[in-house]
Design a protein around this motif. Structure first.
Motif, PDB file in Angstrom:
ATOM      1  N   ASP A 122       0.881  -1.171   0.000  1.00  0.00           N
ATOM      2  CA  ASP A 122       0.000   0.000   0.000  1.00  0.00           C
ATOM      3  C   ASP A 122       0.916   1.218   0.000  1.00  0.00           C
ATOM      4  OD1 ASP A 122      -2.218   1.626   0.312  1.00  0.00           O
ATOM      5  OD2 ASP A 122      -3.178   0.180   1.665  1.00  0.00           O
ATOM      6  N   GLY A 131      -0.740   8.071  -2.450  1.00  0.00           N
ATOM      7  CA  GLY A 131      -1.612   7.902  -3.599  1.00  0.00           C
ATOM      8  C   GLY A 131      -0.908   8.217  -4.907  1.00  0.00           C
ATOM      9  N   ARG A 139      -6.403   8.230  -3.957  1.00  0.00           N
ATOM     10  CA  ARG A 139      -5.864   8.427  -2.615  1.00  0.00           C
ATOM     11  C   ARG A 139      -5.169   7.166  -2.123  1.00  0.00           C
ATOM     12  NH1 ARG A 139     -10.162  11.169   1.288  1.00  0.00           N
ATOM     13  NH2 ARG A 139     -11.772  10.692  -0.222  1.00  0.00           N
ATOM     14  N   ARG A 140      -5.674   6.048  -2.610  1.00  0.00           N
ATOM     15  CA  ARG A 140      -5.081   4.784  -2.180  1.00  0.00           C
ATOM     16  C   ARG A 140      -4.448   4.100  -3.383  1.00  0.00           C
ATOM     17  NH1 ARG A 140      -7.292  -0.593  -0.590  1.00  0.00           N
ATOM     18  NH2 ARG A 140      -5.613  -1.446   0.701  1.00  0.00           N
ATOM     19  N   THR A 144      -4.388  -1.552  -7.574  1.00  0.00           N
ATOM     20  CA  THR A 144      -5.553  -0.677  -7.617  1.00  0.00           C
ATOM     21  C   THR A 144      -6.152  -0.661  -9.018  1.00  0.00           C
ATOM     22  OG1 THR A 144      -4.686   0.703  -5.854  1.00  0.00           O
ATOM     23  CG2 THR A 144      -6.327   1.707  -7.292  1.00  0.00           C
ATOM     24  N   SER A 167     -11.123  -2.407  -7.052  1.00  0.00           N
ATOM     25  CA  SER A 167     -10.779  -1.887  -5.721  1.00  0.00           C
ATOM     26  C   SER A 167     -11.931  -1.055  -5.167  1.00  0.00           C
ATOM     27  CB  SER A 167      -9.533  -0.997  -5.815  1.00  0.00           C
ATOM     28  OG  SER A 167      -8.512  -1.658  -6.510  1.00  0.00           O
ATOM     29  N   ASP A 223     -12.007   5.179  -3.191  1.00  0.00           N
ATOM     30  CA  ASP A 223     -11.315   5.872  -2.092  1.00  0.00           C
ATOM     31  C   ASP A 223     -11.788   7.311  -1.968  1.00  0.00           C
ATOM     32  OD1 ASP A 223     -10.156   7.268  -4.155  1.00  0.00           O
ATOM     33  OD2 ASP A 223      -8.207   6.278  -4.004  1.00  0.00           O
TER      34      ASP A 223
END
Lengths: 383, 213
Positions: A15, A19, A29-30, A104, A108, A111
């Motif tokens: 992770d 972002g 953002r993720r 992502t 997903s 976010d």
């Protein structure tokens, strides 16, 4: 759900903080990047090779695929003593941004909501470009502390990522091997992709892209998309050699059943594909390949993409590839010449079409291994 | 000549003698393009023994594959079509060995060589050799010698010239001949260095180093 059994978390992933802001202006953002590695990174962190996968490939280059249980897609090329020798090199492959094997993508959770249980992105996943994919990979390299990749290697859409890497991060790429690819999609490439996309849209299970909410999957459409694409991966000669006009069973002149062997082969390709790939990812990634135009990113001149590059290039094409024909690779090689880059360019004689880069092609494997060996010498890597 | 230490390399002892002569003309540490480089013998030699940044162009795909598999920077292409992309002055030397007589537009190829390179090194078989003259005179048919060894209808050598022809071309194009020598088929230096008329009769190949005057 058409991708059962394997939760996203089952894929090795990271992770990445901060972002990613995409070319389209949206900020994810993720950012999760799923990846596999093979071999060991040396103390100087100088022996890393990034492999970029093709449209429907994934990070399982050289180990068993968790969904299909099949061998890695480049086992012939990557491994101990293989052309990309994992005894010598540290090999990394990431699932591309927008993919469906843990990075992502449309599968997903969104976010951009404050919901504790956000819905999936689905078709609302922002448009990504090849450069966005490469930026996500770069973030992973930074995370791993690899400032310079010894090589970036990839075929087809993977080759586009290689070109983008060399252009966007020239200092971070010692050697680049774009294989069976092009610096932009031709109208014909886009046309074939569009047929695939329309097949997905036409499936009643598509539900305007909200198929998850209905617990359904546009299997038929995705399978047809795969069938059309698969034809473009093979040469006429390869199809003729494999199937000719052979007929299955004795039912002569059956109107629409499984008749010719090539038909059942394609149907099998289609139906097995939907078990491992997501329709929204397919749309996202085909769009990224269509948008790709490296010259346009540099004022319309391809050579400008490589200005003052120090990277050593090896451009490889296959004689029977009509999806990304040799002329496209020659255009890349000439642009590199115009930038006074160090470039090798070879067309491998093969009758297997675009897929040749995934198959047993000894000349290709020899050329790739030799190029890497030569580069390792220039880079001063210990033998 | 320094003998490379690596025994698997193919250049060391067997390099064509004319390539040895060409290599001797090239300053260490320079940028070199070898057009028609075959399997890359010369560029490998230049990299290993002279520290040159040497690259190659070759028309025969099997040779290109072999060269790349040896780790050499060689690209598929040919003298007529693949020089115009390079920027001006990209190389210190551009080499064309035993190929000038086979290109479509020799004059244009030379122009490109001296555009993209500071110096051009060119070797070609001499059609003025006494045996060629004698055969044509005696039999009235196209000569066949160890150098000109294919019948007229099969030969790729579409633009044969003599050493004197080449001097004349250099003059009309404004190229300075910095060095030249005549060599025999094996690439051994012939003793006619000072007399171009003799070289044109007895030299089997001409080897020239040019630059723009």
């Amino acid at each position: 759900m058409n991708l059962p059994d394997v939760p996203e978390s089952a894929h090795q992933h990271v992770d990445l903080p901060g972002g990613l802001t995409l070319d389209c202006g949206v900020t994810l953002r993720r950012l999760v990047v799923a990846y596999r590695t093979y071999g060991a990174l040396n103390a100087e962190r100088s022996n890393a090779i990034l492999i970029c996968h093709a449209l429907t490939g994934d990070q399982y280059v050289a180990d068993k695929h968790p969904v299909t249980g099949r061998d890695g897609w480049w086992e012939m090329v990557v491994g101990p003593g293989k052309p990309i020798d994992t005894n010598r090199f540290f090999v990394i492959c990431t699932n591309v941004l927008g993919g469906c094997m843990g990075s992502t993508g449309p599968r997903s959770p969104r976010d951009d909501t404050d919901s504790a249980d956000p819905p999936r992105w689905g078709v609302d996943f922002p448009t990504v470009t090849i450069r966005d994919m490469v930026r996500a990979q770069k973030k992973l390299m930074d995370h791993m502390g690899i400032a310079r990749l010894f090589a970036v290697i990839g075929g087809s859409m993977g080759g586009m990522q290689v070109l983008e890497w060399a252009s966007t991060y020239p200092q971070a790429v010692f050697a680049a091997v774009p294989i069976a690819c092009a610096a932009h999609h031709s109208a014909q490439n886009i046309a074939f992709n569009e047929v695939g996309r329309q097949a997905i849209f036409a499936d009643p299970h598509w539900h305007g892209g909200r198929y998850w909410e209905h617990g359904e999957v546009p299997e038929r459409g995705l399978a047809v998309a795969r069938m059309v694409a698969h034809i473009t991966y093979l040469s006429e000669q390869a199809l003729t050699r494999k199937f000719g006009r052979r007929v299955r069973g004795a039912q002569a002149l059956a109107p629409f059943g499984d008749m010719f062997e090539v038909e059942s082969y394609l149907r099998h390709q289609g139906s097995s594909f939907v078990r491992r790939f997501d329709a929204a990812s397919y749309l996202t990634i085909t769009r990224a390949t269509d948008y790709f135009d490296l010259a346009e990113e540099h004022g319309g001149t391809l050579a400008a993409a490589f200005a003052r590059t120090r990277t050593r290039f090896c451009v490889i094409s296959f004689s029977s590839d009509w999806l990304y024909p040799t002329s496209e690779s020659r255009t890349i090689a000439r642009a590199l010449n115009a930038a006074a880059a160090n470039v090798s360019f070879v067309e491998i004689a093969s009758d297997k079409g675009h897929d040749a880069f995934l198959l047993d092609e000894p000349d290709f494997h020899r050329a790739l291994a030799g190029f890497l060996r030569g580069c390792a010498e220039h880079a001063g890597l210990p033998p | 000549m320094t003998v490379p230490l690596d025994p698997v390399r193919f250049v060391a002892k067997n390099m064509r003698l004319d390539l040895t002569l060409i290599a001797a003309m090239i300053e260490p540490g320079t940028r070199v393009l070898d057009i028609g480089c075959g399997d890359g013998e010369l560029i490998d030699h230049l990299f290993r023994t002279r520290g040159c940044d040497a690259r190659g162009i070759e028309i025969d795909m099997a040779e290109v594959t072999r060269a790349v598999a040896h780790g050499l920077p060689v690209m598929h292409g040919d003298a007529d079509n693949d020089l115009s992309q390079y920027p001006d002055g990209a190389f210190d030397y551009v080499v064309l060995s035993r190929t000038l007589q086979a290109v479509e537009r020799p004059r244009e190829v030379l122009r490109q060589m001296l555009r993209i390179g500071e110096r051009a090194i060119v070797s070609f078989p001499n059609f003025g050799h006494w045996l060629v003259r004698w055969q044509l005179l005696r039999s009235g048919r196209m000569p066949m010698t160890s150098v000109w060894d294919r019948p007229w209808h099969e030969t790729p050598n579409i633009h044969p010239c003599t050493i004197r022809d080449f001097f004349a071309l250099c003059e009309s194009e404004g190229y300075a001949v910095e060095k030249w020598l005549a060599v025999d088929e094996a690439g051994r230096r012939a003793p006619w260095r000072r007399f171009s008329g003799l070289a044109n009769v007895f030299g089997e190949q001409g080897l020239f180093q040019l630059r723009k005057a």
